[in-house]
Design an enzyme around this catalytic site. Sequence first.
Site, PDB file in Angstrom:
ATOM      1  N   PHE A  43     -52.261 -11.103  20.557  1.00 14.69           N
ATOM      2  CA  PHE A  43     -53.674 -10.842  20.253  1.00 14.69           C
ATOM      3  C   PHE A  43     -53.855  -9.944  19.039  1.00 14.69           C
ATOM      4  CE2 PHE A  43     -52.342  -8.240  23.921  1.00 14.69           C
ATOM      5  CZ  PHE A  43     -52.449  -6.959  23.393  1.00 14.69           C
ATOM      6  N   GLY A  46     -55.058 -11.324  15.423  1.00 18.18           N
ATOM      7  CA  GLY A  46     -56.456 -11.545  15.059  1.00 18.18           C
ATOM      8  C   GLY A  46     -57.396 -10.440  15.489  1.00 18.18           C
ATOM      9  N   HIS A  47     -56.875  -9.405  16.109  1.00 19.95           N
ATOM     10  CA  HIS A  47     -57.744  -8.339  16.654  1.00 19.95           C
ATOM     11  C   HIS A  47     -57.169  -6.974  16.339  1.00 19.95           C
ATOM     12  CE1 HIS A  47     -60.159  -6.191  19.752  1.00 19.95           C
ATOM     13  NE2 HIS A  47     -60.982  -7.203  19.613  1.00 19.95           N
ATOM     14  N   PHE A  48     -57.254  -6.425  15.268  1.00 20.22           N
ATOM     15  CA  PHE A  48     -57.822  -6.910  14.022  1.00 20.22           C
ATOM     16  C   PHE A  48     -56.737  -6.789  12.963  1.00 20.22           C
ATOM     17  CE2 PHE A  48     -61.318  -4.987  16.440  1.00 20.22           C
ATOM     18  CZ  PHE A  48     -62.185  -6.056  16.553  1.00 20.22           C
ATOM     19  N   VAL A  53     -55.980  -3.488  17.604  1.00 27.60           N
ATOM     20  CA  VAL A  53     -56.602  -2.849  18.767  1.00 27.60           C
ATOM     21  C   VAL A  53     -56.536  -3.843  19.922  1.00 27.60           C
ATOM     22  CG1 VAL A  53     -58.749  -1.890  19.697  1.00 27.60           C
ATOM     23  CG2 VAL A  53     -58.178  -1.534  17.294  1.00 27.60           C
TER      24      VAL A  53
END
Length: 139
Positions: A43, A46-48, A53
Site C-alpha cells: 500500500f 500509492g499511499h503516498f 503512510v
Amino acid sequence: MHIEEIMKIIPHRYPFLLVDKIVELHPGEKAVGVKNVTVNEPFFAGHFPGNPVMPGVLMIEAVAQVGAIALLSDERYKGKLAFLAGVDKFRFKQRIVPGDVLFITAELITVKGSIGKAKGSISLNGKPVCGGEFLFALS
C-alpha cells in the site's frame, strides 16, 4: 503465537495479513498482536509516494484481524469465519510509517448468536495511534 499458527485461525494471507504474531491471548476474550511495518508493504507505493503512510482502513482491518484471532481461538468458534460488519467511534491520533512496530489490542465485548461487538486499539511506543469499536458477523 507465530505466523503459522495465526494462519491456521484466520484465512488472511499476504498482502492482506496484517498481524505478524500474537503476544497475548485469552481465547474468546482478548488478544494482543504485533505488526512490523516495513517499507515493502504494497500500500505504500500509492499511499503516498514520497510520504508513506499506512491507510486508516488498514489500521481498522489489523485491529479486526486480532479480534478475529481472539474470537476464533475459542473452541466454540473454531473453524468459523468472522467478517467485519461495522465500525464505530474509531479515531486516529497519529500516522503509521515504515519502521513502526505496532501493538494491536482487541477485546470482545459481546457475542450473541452470530453477531458480536469488540473494541480495539493500536499503540506505537506506548502511545495511542487509533482505537474504537467494531461489529463482526460469524459464518
